[in-house]
Motif scaffolding. Sequence first.
Motif, PDB file in Angstrom:
ATOM      1  N   TYR A  68     -25.539 -94.595  38.177  1.00 53.93           N
ATOM      2  CA  TYR A  68     -25.020 -94.453  39.542  1.00 53.93           C
ATOM      3  C   TYR A  68     -23.569 -94.926  39.611  1.00 53.93           C
ATOM      4  CZ  TYR A  68     -24.735 -95.147  44.634  1.00 53.93           C
ATOM      5  OH  TYR A  68     -24.362 -95.120  45.963  1.00 53.93           O
ATOM      6  N   ASN A  69     -22.732 -94.138  40.293  1.00 54.66           N
ATOM      7  CA  ASN A  69     -21.308 -94.456  40.384  1.00 54.66           C
ATOM      8  C   ASN A  69     -20.914 -95.153  41.687  1.00 54.66           C
ATOM      9  OD1 ASN A  69     -21.461 -92.360  42.226  1.00 54.66           O
ATOM     10  ND2 ASN A  69     -20.184 -90.930  41.053  1.00 54.66           N
ATOM     11  N   GLY A  70     -21.885 -95.527  42.505  1.00 57.82           N
ATOM     12  CA  GLY A  70     -21.594 -96.268  43.726  1.00 57.82           C
ATOM     13  C   GLY A  70     -21.226 -95.428  44.922  1.00 57.82           C
ATOM     14  N   ARG A  71     -21.181 -94.134  44.775  1.00 55.94           N
ATOM     15  CA  ARG A  71     -20.798 -93.257  45.884  1.00 55.94           C
ATOM     16  C   ARG A  71     -21.873 -93.264  46.971  1.00 55.94           C
ATOM     17  NH1 ARG A  71     -20.070 -86.715  44.971  1.00 55.94           N
ATOM     18  NH2 ARG A  71     -19.717 -86.129  47.162  1.00 55.94           N
ATOM     19  N   PRO A  72     -21.500 -93.476  48.245  1.00 55.07           N
ATOM     20  CA  PRO A  72     -22.506 -93.454  49.316  1.00 55.07           C
ATOM     21  C   PRO A  72     -23.159 -92.079  49.440  1.00 55.07           C
ATOM     22  CG  PRO A  72     -20.474 -94.477  50.076  1.00 55.07           C
ATOM     23  CD  PRO A  72     -20.160 -93.828  48.756  1.00 55.07           C
ATOM     24  N   GLY A  73     -24.451 -92.089  49.693  1.00 58.40           N
ATOM     25  CA  GLY A  73     -25.199 -90.860  49.921  1.00 58.40           C
ATOM     26  C   GLY A  73     -25.918 -90.934  51.251  1.00 58.40           C
ATOM     27  N   VAL A  74     -26.924 -90.096  51.419  1.00 58.06           N
ATOM     28  CA  VAL A  74     -27.679 -90.059  52.673  1.00 58.06           C
ATOM     29  C   VAL A  74     -29.125 -90.438  52.394  1.00 58.06           C
ATOM     30  CG1 VAL A  74     -28.400 -88.661  54.643  1.00 58.06           C
ATOM     31  CG2 VAL A  74     -26.171 -88.256  53.592  1.00 58.06           C
ATOM     32  N   GLY A  75     -29.617 -91.416  53.145  1.00 53.70           N
ATOM     33  CA  GLY A  75     -31.018 -91.794  53.093  1.00 53.70           C
ATOM     34  C   GLY A  75     -31.713 -91.375  54.376  1.00 53.70           C
ATOM     35  N   TYR A  76     -32.900 -90.801  54.251  1.00 52.57           N
ATOM     36  CA  TYR A  76     -33.680 -90.343  55.399  1.00 52.57           C
ATOM     37  C   TYR A  76     -34.915 -91.230  55.519  1.00 52.57           C
ATOM     38  CZ  TYR A  76     -30.807 -86.177  54.725  1.00 52.57           C
ATOM     39  OH  TYR A  76     -29.743 -85.312  54.565  1.00 52.57           O
ATOM     40  N   ARG A 106     -25.739 -92.978  56.178  1.00 52.35           N
ATOM     41  CA  ARG A 106     -24.980 -93.117  54.944  1.00 52.35           C
ATOM     42  C   ARG A 106     -25.330 -94.457  54.318  1.00 52.35           C
ATOM     43  NH1 ARG A 106     -22.640 -88.830  52.704  1.00 52.35           N
ATOM     44  NH2 ARG A 106     -20.943 -90.103  51.885  1.00 52.35           N
ATOM     45  N   VAL A 107     -25.704 -94.437  53.053  1.00 53.81           N
ATOM     46  CA  VAL A 107     -26.160 -95.651  52.370  1.00 53.81           C
ATOM     47  C   VAL A 107     -25.653 -95.656  50.937  1.00 53.81           C
ATOM     48  CG1 VAL A 107     -28.270 -95.856  53.755  1.00 53.81           C
ATOM     49  CG2 VAL A 107     -28.312 -94.493  51.654  1.00 53.81           C
ATOM     50  N   ARG A 108     -25.589 -96.847  50.368  1.00 57.88           N
ATOM     51  CA  ARG A 108     -25.490 -96.945  48.916  1.00 57.88           C
ATOM     52  C   ARG A 108     -26.874 -96.633  48.364  1.00 57.88           C
ATOM     53  NH1 ARG A 108     -21.513 -99.499  45.641  1.00 57.88           N
ATOM     54  NH2 ARG A 108     -23.272 -99.826  44.203  1.00 57.88           N
ATOM     55  N   TYR A 129     -36.651 -91.226  51.842  1.00 59.58           N
ATOM     56  CA  TYR A 129     -36.401 -89.936  51.206  1.00 59.58           C
ATOM     57  C   TYR A 129     -34.907 -89.752  50.978  1.00 59.58           C
ATOM     58  CZ  TYR A 129     -36.479 -84.728  51.084  1.00 59.58           C
ATOM     59  OH  TYR A 129     -36.333 -83.412  50.759  1.00 59.58           O
ATOM     60  N   ILE A 130     -34.545 -89.438  49.764  1.00 60.02           N
ATOM     61  CA  ILE A 130     -33.183 -89.012  49.435  1.00 60.02           C
ATOM     62  C   ILE A 130     -33.282 -87.549  49.064  1.00 60.02           C
ATOM     63  CG2 ILE A 130     -31.221 -89.306  47.881  1.00 60.02           C
ATOM     64  CD1 ILE A 130     -32.123 -92.248  47.569  1.00 60.02           C
ATOM     65  N   GLY A 131     -32.740 -86.685  49.909  1.00 62.66           N
ATOM     66  CA  GLY A 131     -32.855 -85.251  49.691  1.00 62.66           C
ATOM     67  C   GLY A 131     -31.913 -84.766  48.611  1.00 62.66           C
ATOM     68  N   SER A 132     -31.837 -83.458  48.468  1.00 60.42           N
ATOM     69  CA  SER A 132     -31.074 -82.826  47.394  1.00 60.42           C
ATOM     70  C   SER A 132     -29.684 -83.456  47.253  1.00 60.42           C
ATOM     71  CB  SER A 132     -30.945 -81.327  47.674  1.00 60.42           C
ATOM     72  OG  SER A 132     -30.289 -80.670  46.622  1.00 60.42           O
ATOM     73  N   THR A 133     -29.462 -84.156  46.151  1.00 68.93           N
ATOM     74  CA  THR A 133     -28.240 -84.916  45.909  1.00 68.93           C
ATOM     75  C   THR A 133     -27.655 -84.489  44.575  1.00 68.93           C
ATOM     76  OG1 THR A 133     -29.092 -86.797  47.182  1.00 68.93           O
ATOM     77  CG2 THR A 133     -27.320 -87.252  45.612  1.00 68.93           C
ATOM     78  N   ASP A 134     -26.395 -84.096  44.595  1.00 68.74           N
ATOM     79  CA  ASP A 134     -25.740 -83.554  43.404  1.00 68.74           C
ATOM     80  C   ASP A 134     -25.794 -84.553  42.253  1.00 68.74           C
ATOM     81  OD1 ASP A 134     -24.041 -81.680  41.927  1.00 68.74           O
ATOM     82  OD2 ASP A 134     -22.483 -83.193  42.216  1.00 68.74           O
ATOM     83  N   LEU A 135     -26.354 -84.130  41.143  1.00 70.81           N
ATOM     84  CA  LEU A 135     -26.568 -85.043  40.023  1.00 70.81           C
ATOM     85  C   LEU A 135     -25.255 -85.537  39.442  1.00 70.81           C
ATOM     86  CD1 LEU A 135     -29.262 -85.978  38.811  1.00 70.81           C
ATOM     87  CD2 LEU A 135     -28.927 -84.320  36.981  1.00 70.81           C
ATOM     88  N   GLN A 136     -24.337 -84.630  39.178  1.00 72.15           N
ATOM     89  CA  GLN A 136     -23.075 -85.026  38.562  1.00 72.15           C
ATOM     90  C   GLN A 136     -22.217 -85.839  39.529  1.00 72.15           C
ATOM     91  OE1 GLN A 136     -22.230 -84.895  35.479  1.00 72.15           O
ATOM     92  NE2 GLN A 136     -20.135 -85.653  35.731  1.00 72.15           N
ATOM     93  N   GLY A 137     -22.317 -85.550  40.814  1.00 67.64           N
ATOM     94  CA  GLY A 137     -21.509 -86.242  41.796  1.00 67.64           C
ATOM     95  C   GLY A 137     -21.922 -87.680  42.034  1.00 67.64           C
ATOM     96  N   TYR A 138     -23.191 -88.015  41.758  1.00 65.98           N
ATOM     97  CA  TYR A 138     -23.694 -89.359  42.028  1.00 65.98           C
ATOM     98  C   TYR A 138     -24.193 -90.079  40.774  1.00 65.98           C
ATOM     99  CZ  TYR A 138     -23.473 -88.258  46.987  1.00 65.98           C
ATOM    100  OH  TYR A 138     -23.025 -87.933  48.247  1.00 65.98           O
ATOM    101  N   PHE A 139     -24.685 -89.340  39.818  1.00 68.26           N
ATOM    102  CA  PHE A 139     -25.235 -89.944  38.605  1.00 68.26           C
ATOM    103  C   PHE A 139     -24.622 -89.272  37.374  1.00 68.26           C
ATOM    104  CE2 PHE A 139     -28.445 -90.159  41.964  1.00 68.26           C
ATOM    105  CZ  PHE A 139     -28.663 -91.531  42.032  1.00 68.26           C
TER     106      PHE A 139
END
Length: 354
Positions: A68-76, A106-108, A129-139
């Motif tokens: 994980y690169n620390g970029r905030p994503g979306v948690g549901y 928006r969450v870490r 739930y963390i929905g469809s999250t770009d693999l290269q963009g976050y991991f």
Amino acid sequence: MNDVASGQPITSRRVREIDAAQAGSIDPQALVLAGEPVVVRGLARDWPLVAAGRDGAKAAADYLLSFYNGRPGVGYTAPAEAGGRYFYDDSFYDGSATRLNFEAERVRLDDYIGGMLTRLGDRGAPSFYIGSTDLQGYFPGLAAAGNDFELDGPAFDTVLRSIWIGTRTTASAHHDMANNIACVAVGERRFTLFPPEQIANLYPGPLEPTPGGQVVSMVDFRSPDLERFPDFAKAQQAAQVAELGPGDAVIYPALWWHHVEALSDFNMMINFWWNDAPAFMDSPMNTLLHGLLSLRDRSPHEKRAWAALFDYYVFGPAERPTAHLPDAAQGPLARLDPMSARQLRAKLLQRINR
């Protein structure tokens, strides 16, 4: 509360299966062109992420978060009374509003997953739930570490890899505009799939808002209300179910409806999305929206006439409208390329912005 893991499949008809070890090489493009979903047992069995998951949820999460690169994503997050079904709240049915039954923030992702792990097995807890999250963009680096496939050929020039992470959740039946390889890495999932022509029998909801970006079926698969949705019985007859464990995958064509249940306390899935249409082509959804604007409310006889025109120019053989025309006269009827697509788009924008 309804527990998604306790529900029974709505059909006993199973998706066709092949075994990755016995099949040797797998050609996903050939499989989707056959027009039916297929389960590939063990397609991802050798992934390090799958191996980590065999040691438990924390081991799987630790392995994933090492990339994980620390970029905030979306948690549901949905309340326990939603039963893991990400959908609309009661305001939809009393007509007062069209709200969703969950919160998005928006969450870490490491913090959110950590909180998720502390509530595993707690049936009174919300679902996460963390929905469809770009693999290269976050991991970045996860795929290159052996959690990937050899995807050769021009169809895969723009493949998108995404990850899904969560507890016991349900994604209501919906369709996507890309072909899909859905690989279960951790936990178990059930896919219930329907061919595109079942759309009316699935009773689609509003175009917006939607729980996950696509129109969903209004039918609650845990307890279908056949008085409100009588034709859902026809959809059940056409449905196919895929029960997947760690390392298994289901491959299905674009626009197939799929209802997805995560059946374990902790789940991860990686999807590979692709479409062999050239990048310069526009989204068919834009065409549908413009069709609502330009065609839907015309008289029935006029719509039948336009249906014949669309069959001739769009849905029939691509070469038919130009077979009797010299090259210089074909204009936008000729096979598109990046330049002619830009010209056609400019002409459309000019006409729409009248």
